[in-house]
Design a protein around this motif. Structure first.
Motif, PDB file in Angstrom:
ATOM      1  N   ALA A  92      -4.754 -14.686 -68.505  1.00 22.49           N
ATOM      2  CA  ALA A  92      -3.962 -13.574 -67.971  1.00 22.49           C
ATOM      3  C   ALA A  92      -4.551 -13.066 -66.663  1.00 22.49           C
ATOM      4  CB  ALA A  92      -3.905 -12.449 -69.000  1.00 22.49           C
ATOM      5  N   ARG A  93      -3.678 -12.735 -65.758  1.00 20.76           N
ATOM      6  CA  ARG A  93      -4.102 -12.233 -64.448  1.00 20.76           C
ATOM      7  C   ARG A  93      -3.161 -11.110 -64.076  1.00 20.76           C
ATOM      8  NH1 ARG A  93      -7.196 -15.125 -60.351  1.00 20.76           N
ATOM      9  NH2 ARG A  93      -6.484 -14.078 -58.478  1.00 20.76           N
ATOM     10  N   PHE A  94      -3.665  -9.889 -63.985  1.00 17.80           N
ATOM     11  CA  PHE A  94      -2.807  -8.719 -63.728  1.00 17.80           C
ATOM     12  C   PHE A  94      -2.193  -8.837 -62.340  1.00 17.80           C
ATOM     13  CE2 PHE A  94      -1.907  -4.356 -62.552  1.00 17.80           C
ATOM     14  CZ  PHE A  94      -1.249  -3.934 -63.689  1.00 17.80           C
ATOM     15  N   PRO A  95      -0.851  -8.857 -62.254  1.00 16.14           N
ATOM     16  CA  PRO A  95      -0.233  -9.024 -60.944  1.00 16.14           C
ATOM     17  C   PRO A  95      -0.304  -7.731 -60.125  1.00 16.14           C
ATOM     18  CG  PRO A  95       1.440  -8.937 -62.673  1.00 16.14           C
ATOM     19  CD  PRO A  95       0.116  -8.725 -63.351  1.00 16.14           C
ATOM     20  N   PRO A  96      -0.778  -7.803 -58.891  1.00 13.59           N
ATOM     21  CA  PRO A  96      -0.954  -6.580 -58.093  1.00 13.59           C
ATOM     22  C   PRO A  96       0.362  -5.886 -57.757  1.00 13.59           C
ATOM     23  CG  PRO A  96      -1.435  -8.537 -56.781  1.00 13.59           C
ATOM     24  CD  PRO A  96      -1.276  -8.996 -58.190  1.00 13.59           C
ATOM     25  N   TRP A  97       1.470  -6.636 -57.790  1.00 15.56           N
ATOM     26  CA  TRP A  97       2.750  -6.001 -57.466  1.00 15.56           C
ATOM     27  C   TRP A  97       3.293  -5.192 -58.632  1.00 15.56           C
ATOM     28  CZ3 TRP A  97       5.870  -7.773 -61.182  1.00 15.56           C
ATOM     29  CH2 TRP A  97       5.640  -9.056 -61.692  1.00 15.56           C
ATOM     30  N   ALA A  98       2.643  -5.299 -59.815  1.00 13.54           N
ATOM     31  CA  ALA A  98       3.212  -4.667 -61.011  1.00 13.54           C
ATOM     32  C   ALA A  98       3.300  -3.136 -60.910  1.00 13.54           C
ATOM     33  CB  ALA A  98       2.429  -5.084 -62.251  1.00 13.54           C
ATOM     34  N   PRO A  99       2.208  -2.423 -60.522  1.00  9.32           N
ATOM     35  CA  PRO A  99       2.323  -0.955 -60.505  1.00  9.32           C
ATOM     36  C   PRO A  99       3.414  -0.434 -59.569  1.00  9.32           C
ATOM     37  CG  PRO A  99       0.035  -1.622 -60.453  1.00  9.32           C
ATOM     38  CD  PRO A  99       0.842  -2.870 -60.264  1.00  9.32           C
ATOM     39  N   PRO A 100       3.486  -0.911 -58.303  1.00 11.49           N
ATOM     40  CA  PRO A 100       4.581  -0.391 -57.471  1.00 11.49           C
ATOM     41  C   PRO A 100       5.961  -0.752 -58.013  1.00 11.49           C
ATOM     42  CG  PRO A 100       3.331  -2.088 -56.289  1.00 11.49           C
ATOM     43  CD  PRO A 100       2.557  -1.750 -57.515  1.00 11.49           C
ATOM     44  N   THR A 101       6.106  -1.950 -58.564  1.00  8.11           N
ATOM     45  CA  THR A 101       7.408  -2.336 -59.115  1.00  8.11           C
ATOM     46  C   THR A 101       7.770  -1.453 -60.303  1.00  8.11           C
ATOM     47  OG1 THR A 101       6.869  -4.589 -58.480  1.00  8.11           O
ATOM     48  CG2 THR A 101       8.770  -4.296 -59.921  1.00  8.11           C
ATOM     49  N   ALA A 102       6.782  -1.221 -61.182  1.00  9.54           N
ATOM     50  CA  ALA A 102       7.029  -0.367 -62.348  1.00  9.54           C
ATOM     51  C   ALA A 102       7.443   1.029 -61.882  1.00  9.54           C
ATOM     52  CB  ALA A 102       5.781  -0.287 -63.219  1.00  9.54           C
ATOM     53  N   PHE A 103       6.783   1.509 -60.826  1.00 13.96           N
ATOM     54  CA  PHE A 103       7.101   2.838 -60.286  1.00 13.96           C
ATOM     55  C   PHE A 103       8.557   2.890 -59.826  1.00 13.96           C
ATOM     56  CE2 PHE A 103       7.313   5.644 -56.558  1.00 13.96           C
ATOM     57  CZ  PHE A 103       7.018   6.838 -57.182  1.00 13.96           C
ATOM     58  N   VAL A 104       8.973   1.851 -59.091  1.00 15.39           N
ATOM     59  CA  VAL A 104      10.353   1.819 -58.583  1.00 15.39           C
ATOM     60  C   VAL A 104      11.338   1.748 -59.749  1.00 15.39           C
ATOM     61  CG1 VAL A 104      12.020   0.416 -57.299  1.00 15.39           C
ATOM     62  CG2 VAL A 104       9.732   0.816 -56.361  1.00 15.39           C
ATOM     63  N   ILE A 105      11.048   0.877 -60.726  1.00 13.30           N
ATOM     64  CA  ILE A 105      11.965   0.718 -61.860  1.00 13.30           C
ATOM     65  C   ILE A 105      12.067   2.032 -62.640  1.00 13.30           C
ATOM     66  CG2 ILE A 105      12.226  -0.397 -64.130  1.00 13.30           C
ATOM     67  CD1 ILE A 105      11.111  -2.950 -62.837  1.00 13.30           C
ATOM     68  N   CYS A 106      10.917   2.678 -62.877  1.00 14.15           N
ATOM     69  CA  CYS A 106      10.926   3.911 -63.668  1.00 14.15           C
ATOM     70  C   CYS A 106      11.626   5.041 -62.926  1.00 14.15           C
ATOM     71  CB  CYS A 106       9.506   4.315 -64.034  1.00 14.15           C
ATOM     72  SG  CYS A 106       8.826   3.205 -65.263  1.00 14.15           S
ATOM     73  N   THR A 107      11.440   5.095 -61.599  1.00 15.13           N
ATOM     74  CA  THR A 107      12.155   6.094 -60.823  1.00 15.13           C
ATOM     75  C   THR A 107      13.656   5.871 -60.964  1.00 15.13           C
ATOM     76  OG1 THR A 107      10.326   6.147 -59.260  1.00 15.13           O
ATOM     77  CG2 THR A 107      12.394   7.112 -58.525  1.00 15.13           C
ATOM     78  N   ALA A 108      14.049   4.595 -60.882  1.00 17.02           N
ATOM     79  CA  ALA A 108      15.476   4.270 -61.008  1.00 17.02           C
ATOM     80  C   ALA A 108      15.997   4.668 -62.381  1.00 17.02           C
ATOM     81  CB  ALA A 108      15.688   2.774 -60.761  1.00 17.02           C
ATOM     82  N   ILE A 109      15.222   4.368 -63.424  1.00 15.98           N
ATOM     83  CA  ILE A 109      15.638   4.739 -64.783  1.00 15.98           C
ATOM     84  C   ILE A 109      15.786   6.256 -64.882  1.00 15.98           C
ATOM     85  CG2 ILE A 109      14.848   4.881 -67.193  1.00 15.98           C
ATOM     86  CD1 ILE A 109      13.614   2.130 -66.840  1.00 15.98           C
ATOM     87  N   GLY A 110      14.790   6.980 -64.351  1.00 14.06           N
ATOM     88  CA  GLY A 110      14.809   8.443 -64.399  1.00 14.06           C
ATOM     89  C   GLY A 110      16.031   9.003 -63.697  1.00 14.06           C
ATOM     90  N   VAL A 111      16.322   8.483 -62.505  1.00 13.66           N
ATOM     91  CA  VAL A 111      17.463   8.986 -61.742  1.00 13.66           C
ATOM     92  C   VAL A 111      18.765   8.637 -62.465  1.00 13.66           C
ATOM     93  CG1 VAL A 111      18.772   8.731 -59.604  1.00 13.66           C
ATOM     94  CG2 VAL A 111      16.287   8.943 -59.516  1.00 13.66           C
ATOM     95  N   PHE A 112      18.844   7.359 -62.886  1.00 17.64           N
ATOM     96  CA  PHE A 112      20.100   6.881 -63.479  1.00 17.64           C
ATOM     97  C   PHE A 112      20.437   7.645 -64.761  1.00 17.64           C
ATOM     98  CE2 PHE A 112      22.679   4.011 -66.057  1.00 17.64           C
ATOM     99  CZ  PHE A 112      23.675   3.674 -65.159  1.00 17.64           C
ATOM    100  N   PHE A 113      19.420   7.789 -65.621  1.00 16.20           N
ATOM    101  CA  PHE A 113      19.679   8.425 -66.907  1.00 16.20           C
ATOM    102  C   PHE A 113      19.474   9.941 -66.862  1.00 16.20           C
ATOM    103  CE2 PHE A 113      18.884   4.014 -68.124  1.00 16.20           C
ATOM    104  CZ  PHE A 113      19.988   3.790 -68.926  1.00 16.20           C
ATOM    105  N   GLY A 114      18.898  10.440 -65.784  1.00 18.68           N
ATOM    106  CA  GLY A 114      18.638  11.876 -65.678  1.00 18.68           C
ATOM    107  C   GLY A 114      19.750  12.629 -64.969  1.00 18.68           C
ATOM    108  N   ILE A 115      20.575  11.900 -64.205  1.00 20.35           N
ATOM    109  CA  ILE A 115      21.529  12.595 -63.342  1.00 20.35           C
ATOM    110  C   ILE A 115      22.596  13.312 -64.172  1.00 20.35           C
ATOM    111  CG2 ILE A 115      23.091  10.601 -62.954  1.00 20.35           C
ATOM    112  CD1 ILE A 115      22.018  12.978 -60.182  1.00 20.35           C
TER     113      ILE A 115
END
Lengths: 245, 406
Positions: B365-388
């Motif tokens: 296993a090798r932790f992908p460096p792009w994971a945290p920013p991608t997770a941030f973008v996805i979670c923001t999208a989820i929050g906006v989409f389901f929070g609006i």
């Protein structure tokens, strides 16, 4: 109160033919049927009336929480009957201080944070906000309780926090809806004494109440019945400040 | 109201309902943690494979009797039809492919290796021509690799992997010592650097001997693998065409017949590998996507509950001057913050999972460096989409009604 006598100052409240109807299923309830009311700066007015008389509806309109079906309303010379949502919010924020029967404080916030609330929506920067909140709490003798939460305060103290919150924006109008309705009689006298003092300091106060002895504190008593002004008379306030600590 | 105030309110509200917030976030936490863990494993495998393939060197390809098989029918056909590749094929390539800089061949069998009562089982015994060790270079830990002279004389020498040394020479220097394979004594002349294991298989359990010796010991039956290095790596395809023409002629294939051998390039393996892991990742993404949608719906649900619970608070805020957009902002930021908190916990869990997988399982296993920013973008999208929708519901409350709420 030099402002009150100056001729070029518009009245704080001026309504003409104010009507408010509610659709109740098929029928329409006419809660207000044409109220003409003028309240000058510095006045201390009690609005009385039995429940169902329309006094709450009138208070909501005066407080810009609601818009009239017909008629006109000028607050500080500014027509508010036609204002949109954002402008009404701004008027509530800048021009009116609300005091509610049930205090309506935010349970999780300290006294100071509660008092700051209107300033947050008014866009006041944090340092000035805190300073003004402290000053407002000092006006109601609660400077030493600023970090207490509502559940750590007595009923009277909570109402004083809510009065501080109403005062903090230096509004043109202090609007109190049954401010002593949830308080025992001793605490009620303290709160009314505070209103008396705020009036002497130059604030314009409108108190909505159904209790005669609360209304007796005001200089003028307006009675609403069946959606119209039934009587509007001057009153000699009963001195009360002396018997409270 | 500014963002700082809204954020502060949101944090206060989330903190005030700690347990509820955490339970609400489980869907998002599990979703984000599992997708990143999957990505970490695939990233680790890709990295490993790329590294492995880069050993093959530029312009190198391998001709095998049976190449990379992706389905059963191909495998059965290859077993039935494909001829064994022989040293004669290798020699033909040396003579008739001018664009090949080097041609080498090797064959392998599996045997046990012994020394003075010690034993290592199932070792790969491969016979290699010296050129193999140039084309696919090994890191030499001690000693040297097999020379041309030793190949010419079928000298009984061995270049061994690290496992062989660990098992048979626990406390001594193996260089110059003897080991036995199928009764044949071999002198250890060199030790390869340790490579570790991949997917649970050790890569250090091997003995390399001269191809000529291998042939003496095990016969010419095993098909050889031919490693070819193009003189000009940029023109490897030309060399591959040459090799193909030579082998087809030698195997008497008619023009319509397919090749009865396969040619494997580093790029080819890499492409195949990546398309496989891509498929695995897409499936994982789809499955986890469902859990993220469910997580989002749970957030929406709890925000709707929160709006109902806080109806009176909303009324108070409106009475003291909050505009609809202030209320929308407050609830939207709360939903986004909630979702991003789930994402953060998910990322941390995945980070821990990647460490544990790397340490305790054969998966690299090798932790992908792009994971945290991608997770941030996805979670923001989820929050906006389901929070609006809850936020708009809160904002559109009538202040008078809201103030009357119990």
């Amino acid at each position: 109160m030099p402002d009150a006598t100056a001729t070029n100052v518009p009245p704080v409240i001026r309504t003409r033919g104010l009507c408010r109807s509610f659709a109740m299923g098929a029928s329409t309830v006419r809660a207000l049927r044409g109220v003409d009311l003028v309240i000058e700066r510095g006045e201390y007015v009690a609005i009385m009336g039995p429940s169902g008389s329309g006094k709450s509806t009138l208070m909501n309109l005066i407080g810009c929480l609601d818009t009239p079906s017909e008629g006109e309303y000028w607050l500080n010379g500014q027509p508010v009957a036609t204002l949109g949502e954002e402008e009404l919010a701004r008027v509530r924020n800048h021009e009116i201080g609300f005091v509610f029967q049930t205090f309506n404080l935010l349970a999780r916030a300290s006294a100071a944070r509660n008092v700051e609330l209107p300033l947050i929506y008014g866009g006041v920067p944090p340092a000035e906000r805190r300073q003004r909140a402290i000053e407002a709490l000092a006006q109601v003798d609660l400077a030493d309780r600023m970090d207490h939460r509502p559940n750590q305060l007595s009923g009277g103290q909570r109402q004083r926090v809510s009065i501080a919150r109403a005062l903090v924006t230096r509004p043109a109008l202090l609007l109190a809806d049954e401010p002593t309705g949830n308080l025992d009689s001793k605490t009620s006298y303290e709160i009314m004494a505070l209103f008396d003092k705020l009036h002497r300091d130059g604030n314009t106060i409108v108190v909505v109440t159904h209790e005669r002895d609360i209304a007796e504190h005001a200089q003028r008593i307006v009675t609403i019945r069946d959606g119209v002004v039934a009587s509007d008379e001057q009153n000699v306030p009963r001195p009360v400040g002396t018997e409270t600590a | 109201m500014n963002i700082v105030e809204s954020t502060r309110l949101a944090i206060e509200s989330i903190w005030a309902n700690r347990l509820r917030s955490f339970l609400t976030l489980l869907g998002v936490i599990i979703g984000i943690a599992s997708i990143i863990s999957t990505a970490a494993v695939i990233n680790g495998l890709n990295h490993y494979v790329s590294e492995k393939l880069s050993n093959l060197g530029q312009g190198v390809f391998v001709v095998k009797r049976i190449g990379i098989i992706t389905n059963r029918q191909d495998f059965l056909d290859a077993i039935r039809k494909n001829r064994r590749l022989t040293t004669a094929d290798g020699k033909a390539l040396v003579e008739r492919c001018p664009s090949a800089a080097a041609v080498a061949w090797q064959a392998a069998v599996t045997r046990d290796v012994v020394r003075e009562g010690l034993e290592i089982r199932d070792t790969s015994i491969s016979g290699v021509t010296p050129a193999v060790l140039q084309i696919e270079p090994f890191d030499v830990d001690a000693g040297r690799v097999i020379s041309q002279l030793e190949e010419d004389r079928a000298a009984p020498v061995a270049f061994v992997g690290a496992d062989v040394v660990e098992q048979l020479f626990p406390n001594s220097d193996p260089i110059g010592k003897r080991i036995r394979v199928s009764g044949q004594p071999l002198e250890v002349i060199g030790v390869a650097a340790k490579k570790g294991s991949f997917l649970g298989f050790s890569q250090d359990n091997f003995v390399k001997i001269p191809y000529s010796l291998h042939r003496k010991m095990f016969g010419s039956w095993p098909s050889v693998d031919l490693s070819v290095q193009a003189a000009d790596p940029a023109r490897m395809q030309d060399t591959m065409d040459e090799v193909r023409a030579v082998l087809r002629a030698r195997h008497h294939l008619r023009p319509a017949q397919p090749d009865d051998f396969s040619m494997v390039t580093a790029e080819g393996i890499n492409d195949l590998w990546r398309s496989m892991t891509q498929t695995i990742f897409s499936i994982a993404l789809f499955v986890v996507g469902i859990s993220l949608v469910v997580g989002g719906i749970v957030i929406m649900n709890i925000m709707l509950v929160s709006v109902v619970e806080r109806t009176r608070e909303i009324g108070v805020r409106k009475a003291v001057g909050a505009r609809q957009k202030d209320i929308v902002q407050q609830f939207l930021i709360e939903a986004v913050l909630l979702s991003c908190l789930g994402g953060l916990i998910g990322v941390l869990l995945a980070l821990g999972a990647a460490e544990l997988l790397g340490a305790y399982t054969p998966l690299p296993a090798r932790f992908p460096p792009w994971a945290p920013p991608t997770a941030f973008v996805i979670c923001t999208a989820i929050g906006v989409f389901f929070g609006i929708s809850p936020a708009k519901k809160a904002a559109s409350l009538d202040p008078i009604e809201a103030l009357r709420a119990e």
